[in-house]
Design a protein around this motif. Structure first.
Motif, PDB file in Angstrom:
ATOM      1  N   PRO A 140       0.802  -1.217   0.000  1.00 30.28           N
ATOM      2  CA  PRO A 140       0.000   0.000   0.000  1.00 30.28           C
ATOM      3  C   PRO A 140       0.843   1.278   0.000  1.00 30.28           C
ATOM      4  N   LEU A 141       2.088   1.198   0.467  1.00 33.08           N
ATOM      5  CA  LEU A 141       2.953   2.368   0.537  1.00 33.08           C
ATOM      6  C   LEU A 141       4.404   1.943   0.344  1.00 33.08           C
ATOM      7  N   LEU A 142       5.082   2.603  -0.556  1.00 31.50           N
ATOM      8  CA  LEU A 142       6.523   2.420  -0.723  1.00 31.50           C
ATOM      9  C   LEU A 142       7.171   3.760  -0.408  1.00 31.50           C
ATOM     10  N   ALA A 192      12.477  15.951 -11.758  1.00 27.47           N
ATOM     11  CA  ALA A 192      13.088  14.962 -12.657  1.00 27.47           C
ATOM     12  C   ALA A 192      12.524  13.569 -12.400  1.00 27.47           C
ATOM     13  N   ILE A 193      12.416  13.196 -11.148  1.00 31.54           N
ATOM     14  CA  ILE A 193      11.881  11.876 -10.802  1.00 31.54           C
ATOM     15  C   ILE A 193      10.416  11.776 -11.216  1.00 31.54           C
ATOM     16  N   ASP A 194       9.643  12.806 -10.932  1.00 30.63           N
ATOM     17  CA  ASP A 194       8.221  12.797 -11.300  1.00 30.63           C
ATOM     18  C   ASP A 194       8.014  12.717 -12.805  1.00 30.63           C
ATOM     19  N   GLN A 195       8.926  13.305 -13.583  1.00 26.39           N
ATOM     20  CA  GLN A 195       8.751  13.350 -15.033  1.00 26.39           C
ATOM     21  C   GLN A 195       9.300  12.145 -15.766  1.00 26.39           C
ATOM     22  N   THR A 199       4.603   4.452 -13.334  1.00 29.34           N
ATOM     23  CA  THR A 199       3.744   3.287 -13.540  1.00 29.34           C
ATOM     24  C   THR A 199       3.057   2.890 -12.247  1.00 29.34           C
ATOM     25  N   LEU A 200       3.811   2.844 -11.155  1.00 30.59           N
ATOM     26  CA  LEU A 200       3.219   2.468  -9.869  1.00 30.59           C
ATOM     27  C   LEU A 200       2.166   3.486  -9.428  1.00 30.59           C
ATOM     28  N   LYS A 201       2.454   4.765  -9.612  1.00 31.73           N
ATOM     29  CA  LYS A 201       1.526   5.804  -9.177  1.00 31.73           C
ATOM     30  C   LYS A 201       0.233   5.791  -9.991  1.00 31.73           C
ATOM     31  N   SER A 202       0.332   5.482 -11.266  1.00 28.77           N
ATOM     32  CA  SER A 202      -0.855   5.535 -12.120  1.00 28.77           C
ATOM     33  C   SER A 202      -1.598   4.210 -12.175  1.00 28.77           C
ATOM     34  N   GLY A 203      -0.941   3.144 -11.749  1.00 26.09           N
ATOM     35  CA  GLY A 203      -1.530   1.819 -11.914  1.00 26.09           C
ATOM     36  C   GLY A 203      -1.320   1.388 -13.354  1.00 26.09           C
ATOM     37  N   THR A 204      -1.370   0.126 -13.604  1.00 27.28           N
ATOM     38  CA  THR A 204      -1.164  -0.366 -14.957  1.00 27.28           C
ATOM     39  C   THR A 204      -1.954  -1.638 -15.151  1.00 27.28           C
ATOM     40  N   GLU A 205      -2.320  -1.882 -16.368  1.00 25.31           N
ATOM     41  CA  GLU A 205      -3.014  -3.121 -16.702  1.00 25.31           C
ATOM     42  C   GLU A 205      -1.967  -4.226 -16.852  1.00 25.31           C
ATOM     43  N   VAL A 206      -2.230  -5.365 -16.278  1.00 24.75           N
ATOM     44  CA  VAL A 206      -1.342  -6.523 -16.396  1.00 24.75           C
ATOM     45  C   VAL A 206      -2.124  -7.645 -17.055  1.00 24.75           C
TER      46      VAL A 206
END
Length: 138
Positions: free
Chosen positions: A83-85, A111-114, A121-128
């Motif tokens: 739930p949190l990294l 820079a890290i955010d961009q 990917t982790l922040k937005s979620g991704t389809e697997v």
């Protein structure tokens, strides 16, 4: 494009490989000398943050600057997810004035955010998607 795969080498033990010749040992937490998949996820995040912030930090601190990024976050075993990294960049900025330090930290965060693909990917979620190739070719 680099190909990636894992090969089973024993009970809950795998070797991750790349077509560039890299390999990493993956297994259960009770096996010495391996990373768990969750640990690799965390290391990927920390490495991505480090690589994303490398250029602005090197410009300001010099190419030989020293940095360590610690990453942690316990698993929620009921949901089988993290739930949190949390990442902590350990960096010697004692030679900078406060205003310069704040400007540099703003640039590092930006820079890290961009450009940190793993973090984004982790922040937005991704389809697997997962499928099984059983070898049946009818």
């Amino acid at each position: 494009m680099t190909e990636l795969w894992v090969e089973r080498t024993g009970t809950r033990r795998y070797t991750g490989r790349s077509s560039r010749g890299a390999q990493v040992l993956v297994g259960s937490e009770d096996v010495d000398g391996v990373f768990t998949p969750g640990e690799l996820l965390k290391i990927a995040l920390a490495a991505c943050s480090g690589m994303s912030s490398d250029a602005p930090l090197a410009r300001r601190l010099g190419d030989d600057y020293s940095a360590t990024i610690r990453v942690s976050g316990p698993a929620d075993r009921e949901q089988e997810r993290y739930p949190l990294l949390e990442e902590i960049l350990e960096l010697d900025l004692s030679g900078l004035e406060d205003a310069d330090k704040q400007r540099l930290l703003t640039v590092v965060h930006r820079a890290i955010d961009q450009v940190c693909t793993v973090g984004r990917t982790l922040k937005s979620g991704t389809e697997v998607r997962f499928e099984v190739d059983s070898g049946d070719r009818s």
